[in-house]
Design a protein around this motif. Structure first.
Motif, PDB file in Angstrom:
ATOM      1  N   VAL A 146       0.860  -1.189   0.000  1.00  0.00           N
ATOM      2  CA  VAL A 146       0.000   0.000   0.000  1.00  0.00           C
ATOM      3  C   VAL A 146       0.889   1.229   0.000  1.00  0.00           C
ATOM      4  O   VAL A 146       1.660   1.446   0.935  1.00  0.00           O
ATOM      5  N   TYR A 147       0.776   2.002  -1.089  1.00  0.00           N
ATOM      6  CA  TYR A 147       1.496   3.265  -1.204  1.00  0.00           C
ATOM      7  C   TYR A 147       0.786   4.310  -0.346  1.00  0.00           C
ATOM      8  O   TYR A 147      -0.443   4.370  -0.315  1.00  0.00           O
ATOM      9  N   GLY A 148       1.568   5.133   0.337  1.00  0.00           N
ATOM     10  CA  GLY A 148       0.975   6.232   1.086  1.00  0.00           C
ATOM     11  C   GLY A 148       1.974   7.357   1.202  1.00  0.00           C
ATOM     12  O   GLY A 148       3.175   7.122   1.315  1.00  0.00           O
ATOM     13  N   GLY A 149       1.473   8.583   1.139  1.00  0.00           N
ATOM     14  CA  GLY A 149       2.377   9.717   1.287  1.00  0.00           C
ATOM     15  C   GLY A 149       1.557  10.960   1.568  1.00  0.00           C
ATOM     16  O   GLY A 149       0.366  11.017   1.245  1.00  0.00           O
ATOM     17  N   GLY A 150       2.204  11.939   2.147  1.00  0.00           N
ATOM     18  CA  GLY A 150       1.488  13.179   2.424  1.00  0.00           C
ATOM     19  C   GLY A 150       2.458  14.325   2.538  1.00  0.00           C
ATOM     20  O   GLY A 150       3.634  14.146   2.873  1.00  0.00           O
ATOM     21  N   VAL A 151       1.962  15.525   2.228  1.00  0.00           N
ATOM     22  CA  VAL A 151       2.758  16.734   2.379  1.00  0.00           C
ATOM     23  C   VAL A 151       1.765  17.878   2.613  1.00  0.00           C
ATOM     24  O   VAL A 151       0.610  17.800   2.142  1.00  0.00           O
ATOM     25  N   ALA A 152       2.182  18.879   3.360  1.00  0.00           N
ATOM     26  CA  ALA A 152       1.288  19.993   3.713  1.00  0.00           C
ATOM     27  C   ALA A 152       0.001  19.421   4.330  1.00  0.00           C
ATOM     28  O   ALA A 152       0.062  18.740   5.335  1.00  0.00           O
ATOM     29  N   SER A 153      -1.163  19.653   3.694  1.00  0.00           N
ATOM     30  CA  SER A 153      -2.409  19.147   4.287  1.00  0.00           C
ATOM     31  C   SER A 153      -3.022  18.013   3.472  1.00  0.00           C
ATOM     32  O   SER A 153      -4.087  17.526   3.792  1.00  0.00           O
ATOM     33  N   TYR A 154      -2.333  17.584   2.394  1.00  0.00           N
ATOM     34  CA  TYR A 154      -2.936  16.542   1.552  1.00  0.00           C
ATOM     35  C   TYR A 154      -2.085  15.280   1.512  1.00  0.00           C
ATOM     36  O   TYR A 154      -0.882  15.313   1.786  1.00  0.00           O
ATOM     37  N   GLY A 155      -2.750  14.193   1.170  1.00  0.00           N
ATOM     38  CA  GLY A 155      -2.046  12.925   1.069  1.00  0.00           C
ATOM     39  C   GLY A 155      -2.723  12.025   0.067  1.00  0.00           C
ATOM     40  O   GLY A 155      -3.831  12.314  -0.411  1.00  0.00           O
ATOM     41  N   MET A 156      -2.041  10.945  -0.269  1.00  0.00           N
ATOM     42  CA  MET A 156      -2.571  10.003  -1.248  1.00  0.00           C
ATOM     43  C   MET A 156      -2.267   8.590  -0.802  1.00  0.00           C
ATOM     44  O   MET A 156      -1.283   8.343  -0.108  1.00  0.00           O
TER      45      MET A 156
END
Ligand SMILES: [Zn+2]
Length: 255
Positions: A146-156
């Motif tokens: 499961v790919y996951g990542g986030g920066v500032a206020s958003y993520g995917m």
């Protein structure tokens, strides 16, 4: 083993006692012990996943404490290795979980060994080089990740079940150029965004481990500041994908 501690989760029908026993005999590798990785280790150890591999080469720093949920001031003051500090906390949360702390840098030489003997791999990589390596290794070995990542206020987040759903290279055949990457160091990161992306990753892991529900077939984009939650559907896997379509593992082979 007494299962009382898991009762609130077992009452949820897709888990039940059978599912709980499955979780207890399951294994997950957490690639990175940062914001996402510490939330994931916290969540999955409480859920009773039987074996957790924690992989990270870094030491705890003060600026980690804002979002890396398993660490405290003492860990930062002593600059402890992240996997050691995390392992101790997780063991205190659930002493039945078998923790394997690996203070290593993920490389083409070791990645297949790390992902090859677990049921699911969860992403907290801090760079795309490592993610593409993990994608290659998981697709080659047939291990869901499961790919996951986030920066500032958003993520995917996106779930890769090799040869059933698109892999990372199906969607992004080329790695984004390093200089273009927005990072938490330059754009910041809200801890609440980290919590949500980690929660989505853990829920995907549970569905896969239990063989229940419908794993995410596309890309979920979430923005905690903008109150948005958008699932994008993606077709695939792509037959022309070098990794899952043609069996060419460029990142693994770049030794
Ligand atoms: Zn692919």
């Amino acid at each position: 083993m007494k299962l009382d501690r898991y009762v609130r989760q077992m009452v949820f029908p897709p888990v039940g006692e059978t599912g709980q026993r499955k979780l207890l005999s399951s294994s997950v590798a957490v690639m990175g012990c940062g914001g996402l990785g510490t939330h994931i280790a916290d969540n999955l150890s409480r859920a009773g996943v039987g074996r957790l591999k924690l992989v990270d080469r870094d030491h705890v720093e003060w600026n980690n404490l804002q979002r890396q949920i398993l660490f405290d001031e003492q860990d930062a003051a002593a600059a402890l290795p992240k996997v050691g500090a995390a392992a101790r906390k997780v063991q205190a949360i659930n002493s039945h979980v078998r923790i394997e702390p690996l203070a290593v840098e993920v490389s083409p030489a070791n990645v297949e060994g790390i992902v090859g003997d677990v049921d699911v791999v969860l992403d907290d990589c801090d760079n795309f080089d490592t993610r593409y390596l993990v994608n290659d290794a998981c697709v080659k070995r047939g291990v869901p990740w499961v790919y996951g990542g986030g920066v500032a206020s958003y993520g995917m987040t996106m779930t890769v079940i090799p040869r059933q759903t698109p892999c990372l290279r199906c969607i992004f055949p080329q790695m984004p150029p390093r200089e273009s990457a927005v990072t938490c160091a330059t754009a910041g990161i809200l801890a609440t965004t980290v919590s949500i992306v980690a929660a989505l990753e853990c829920t995907e892991a549970m569905k896969i481990l239990l063989g229940q529900g419908h794993p995410n077939q596309g890309l979920i984009h979430v923005d905690t500041w903008e109150n948005s939650f958008e699932p994008f559907s993606i077709k695939g896997p792509d037959e022309s994908c070098p990794a899952c379509g043609q069996g060419r593992y460029d990142f693994l082979e770049a030794r």
